[in-house]
Write an enzyme that holds these catalytic residues in place. Structure first.
Site, short mmCIF file in Angstrom:
data_model
loop_
_atom_site.label_atom_id
_atom_site.label_comp_id
_atom_site.label_asym_id
_atom_site.label_seq_id
_atom_site.Cartn_x
_atom_site.Cartn_y
_atom_site.Cartn_z
N HIS A 73 0.70 -1.31 -0.04
CA HIS A 73 -0.04 0.02 0.06
C HIS A 73 0.78 1.27 -0.09
O HIS A 73 0.63 2.32 -0.50
CB HIS A 73 -0.96 0.19 1.13
CG HIS A 73 -2.20 -0.92 0.94
ND1 HIS A 73 -3.43 -0.57 1.19
CD2 HIS A 73 -2.42 -2.13 0.80
CE1 HIS A 73 -4.38 -1.40 0.90
NE2 HIS A 73 -3.51 -2.32 0.55
N VAL A 77 1.54 3.83 -3.93
CA VAL A 77 1.01 5.21 -3.88
C VAL A 77 2.20 6.16 -4.04
O VAL A 77 2.88 6.34 -2.78
CB VAL A 77 0.05 5.51 -2.82
CG1 VAL A 77 -0.25 6.96 -2.88
CG2 VAL A 77 -1.14 4.66 -2.74
#
Length: 331
Positions: A73, A77
């Site tokens: 995660h 990003v």
């Protein structure tokens, strides 16, 4: 007593291995193995991280899944820049897709110890990657040599997280394209999905539609194994609950980093829709079948996929910062 001695011997041997491997200078761009050799006095950064993660693992075996999820995660990003750790207004960790991410306190503990020993040297982004590798090994996964030298980013946005992180319902072809955008292959996608899910749990709300109302038909997903369907329905009533199931349904494989996940999905025991679809999609099914039946392939290839994931969008050299506190920018 014999078991205790065996555990002690194994831990000591692994610690020596960490010491040796962290002195190796192989590089990828400005990332390299052993980046911190000689940068923290006489302290071995990777060995220190190993000790702290090992202590956490003793009391919470699920920390493996937490760290694997955290690394993915984070890297998905803005790249692997520890942006997920920042506590700023509207940060990534406040986004719905990151609601189940945890392990922040463990990263804090590691950072605090390293700041005592060598202030401003070890980045939070590298701590995530090293800690994740340690947890994989502790969960009986194969050792892989991490690359370090990342620096930390300044920006963290929940909006960016929601637009960047793939949905559990993403079509396989779209997932392969997304991973391709990150420089990862279809094989890498299958390896990383399986590696994360072989030790993970999935809450009922994430797959309830597959049990009772698949694609608004009022019926179950026909690709799900009937015995698995019955079992899941016992845990996840139609009315909903906070219960969960293990993502890897192979007996004896839960909480181990192994190929049990692939064995499960080839038998229709995938939990999320994407889990089951990779077992039958033309872009991924051959890889799934190979990882299921060819002994050792997952063990030796998962680490390579994790290393490639760790290269996504990294900041190195004079880019970014090395945070003193992983939750806050230095300025």
């Amino acid at each position: 007593m014999a078991r205790a001695r065996a555990t002690s011997f194994s831990t000591t041997t692994l610690a020596i291995f960490i010491l040796c491997m962290s002195l190796i200078g192989q590089s990828y761009g400005q990332l390299k193995q052993g980046f911190y050799s000689g940068r923290c006095g006489t302290n071995n950064v990777e060995q220190i991280i190993y000790g702290i993660v090992a202590n956490a693992f003793e009391t919470d075996k699920t920390i493996v899944a937490a760290l694997l999820r955290m690394q993915f995660h984070d890297c998905a990003v803005r790249g692997c820049d520890a942006s997920i750790l920042l506590d700023v207004t509207g940060s990534e960790k406040t986004g719905p897709s990151n609601g189940s991410v945890r392990g922040y306190e463990l990263i804090d503990a590691i950072k605090a110890r390293l700041e005592q020993l060598c202030p401003g040297v070890v980045s939070c982004a590298d701590i995530i990657v090293i800690a994740t590798r340690v947890s994989v090994v502790l969960a009986q996964g194969k050792w892989y040599n991490v690359e370090t030298g990342r620096r930390d980013g300044y920006i963290s946005s929940a909006k960016e997280a929601e637009s960047s992180l793939p949905s559990p319902k993403i079509p396989v072809s779209d997932a392969v394209k997304l991973f391709g955008h990150w420089g990862l292959s279809a094989d890498d996608f299958v390896l990383l999905l399986g590696g994360g899910h072989t030790v993970g749990i999935i809450h009922c709300s994430k797959f309830l539609d597959r049990l009772y109302n698949y694609q608004n038909t009022g019926k179950e997903d026909p690709s799900m194994n009937k015995n698995t369907l019955w079992s899941f329905r016992q845990t996840c009533p139609k009315s909903g609950s906070n219960n969960f199931v293990f993502a890897d349904q192979t007996p004896g494989s839960v909480l181990k980093v192994d190929n049990g996940y692939y064995k499960a999905i080839t038998q229709g025991q995938g939990v999320l829709e994407i889990d089951q679809r990779i077992a039958s999609h033309s872009l991924t099914m051959n890889t799934v079948n190979r990882l299921d039946y060819k002994v050792g392939d997952f063990d030796y290839q998962f680490g390579g996929a994790m290393v490639k994931l760790g290269r996504v969008g990294v900041l190195t050299g004079t880019q970014g910062q090395v945070r003193k506190n992983c939750r806050r920018n230095n300025y």
